[in-house]
Design an enzyme around this catalytic site. Structure first.
Site, PDB file in Angstrom:
ATOM      1  N   SER A  49      79.144  22.240  64.503  1.00 24.20           N
ATOM      2  CA  SER A  49      78.190  23.304  64.202  1.00 24.20           C
ATOM      3  C   SER A  49      76.919  23.043  64.998  1.00 24.20           C
ATOM      4  O   SER A  49      76.446  21.904  65.056  1.00 24.20           O
ATOM      5  CB  SER A  49      77.874  23.354  62.709  1.00 24.20           C
ATOM      6  N   GLU A  50      76.361  24.094  65.600  1.00 26.02           N
ATOM      7  CA  GLU A  50      75.261  23.897  66.557  1.00 26.02           C
ATOM      8  C   GLU A  50      73.991  23.364  65.907  1.00 26.02           C
ATOM      9  O   GLU A  50      73.113  22.865  66.606  1.00 26.02           O
ATOM     10  CB  GLU A  50      74.965  25.190  67.317  1.00 26.02           C
ATOM     11  N   ASN A  51      73.869  23.447  64.568  1.00 23.31           N
ATOM     12  CA  ASN A  51      72.684  22.879  63.932  1.00 23.31           C
ATOM     13  C   ASN A  51      72.791  21.362  63.765  1.00 23.31           C
ATOM     14  O   ASN A  51      71.871  20.731  63.266  1.00 23.31           O
ATOM     15  CB  ASN A  51      72.402  23.550  62.583  1.00 23.31           C
TER      16      ASN A  51
END
Length: 214
Positions: A49-51
């Site tokens: 997940s990009e976070n």
């Protein structure tokens, strides 16, 4: 002939079916997050997940949510054994550095040759939200799109040329929709599969473009 559209979960399961053992995969905001719930427990897939998460599992059971552990869409997620979380700058370095095998994104439009438009419709007052979509679209080894084939107005989201601002050029390899799975190639769209009861000519008429069978 009559046909039934894939439900969102059926579509997610269809995408999950094609993710190979050992792949590192980013699931974009929206429909793609459902794919996590359909990866077989016996298959090792690293979900990113990009976070700043690597090793996400399926959505938590109701009542078991931990809102300190969320994906990029602010939905609670689970972390599999060996999973990790880290600064989003490191996460973007993974995305931009070619370390993701596949990203699964939503889209407003995809062209027959794989151009992607998924961050802005150009409508007055619409909020642009490109996020990490550009980084994912060009950084992943393969970009797959998961979306409904038609808009609410009945227009095809698969088009000859995108009319919305582009996210990436020629980056989409496959499009998974509620009616069919298609490959984007330099020669145009190739149909990989369709829902039962749908004919190639009927699908071609819905999209408004010539199609080839795989």
């Amino acid at each position: 002939m009559s046909y039934t559209k894939r439900s969102k979960d059926e579509l997610a399961a269809r995408v999950a079916q094609d993710i190979p053992e050992g792949a590192t995969v980013n699931l974009g905001i929206g429909q793609p997050t459902l794919v996590a719930n359909h990866i077989p427990a016996s298959r090792e897939v690293l979900l990113h997940s990009e976070n700043g998460i690597l090793g996400m599992g399926p959505a938590p059971a109701k009542g078991q949510e931990d809102y300190d552990l969320i994906n990029a869409g602010k939905q609670p997620v689970t972390l599999l054994p060996g999973g990790a979380f880290f600064h989003h700058a490191d996460s973007f370095a993974m995305m931009r550095g070619g370390h993701l095998d596949i990203c699964v994104l939503g889209a407003f439009q995809v062209s027959a040759t794989g151009d992607l438009a998924n961050w802005h419709t150009g409508e007055p007052g619409a909020i642009p939200a490109v996020g990490g979509a550009m980084d994912l679209a060009v950084g992943a080894k393969q970009t797959w799109v998961m979306m409904d084939l038609l808009t609410k107005q009945g227009q095809s989201k698969l088009v000859q040329h995108c009319s919305y601002p582009l996210t990436g050029i020629g980056c989409v390899k496959r499009v998974y929709t509620d009616l069919a799975t298609l490959a984007c190639t330099p020669q145009g769209l190739v149909v990989m599969d369709m829902v039962d009861g749908l004919e190639l000519a009927e699908l071609s008429a819905l999209i408004g473009l010539p199609l080839k069978a795989a």
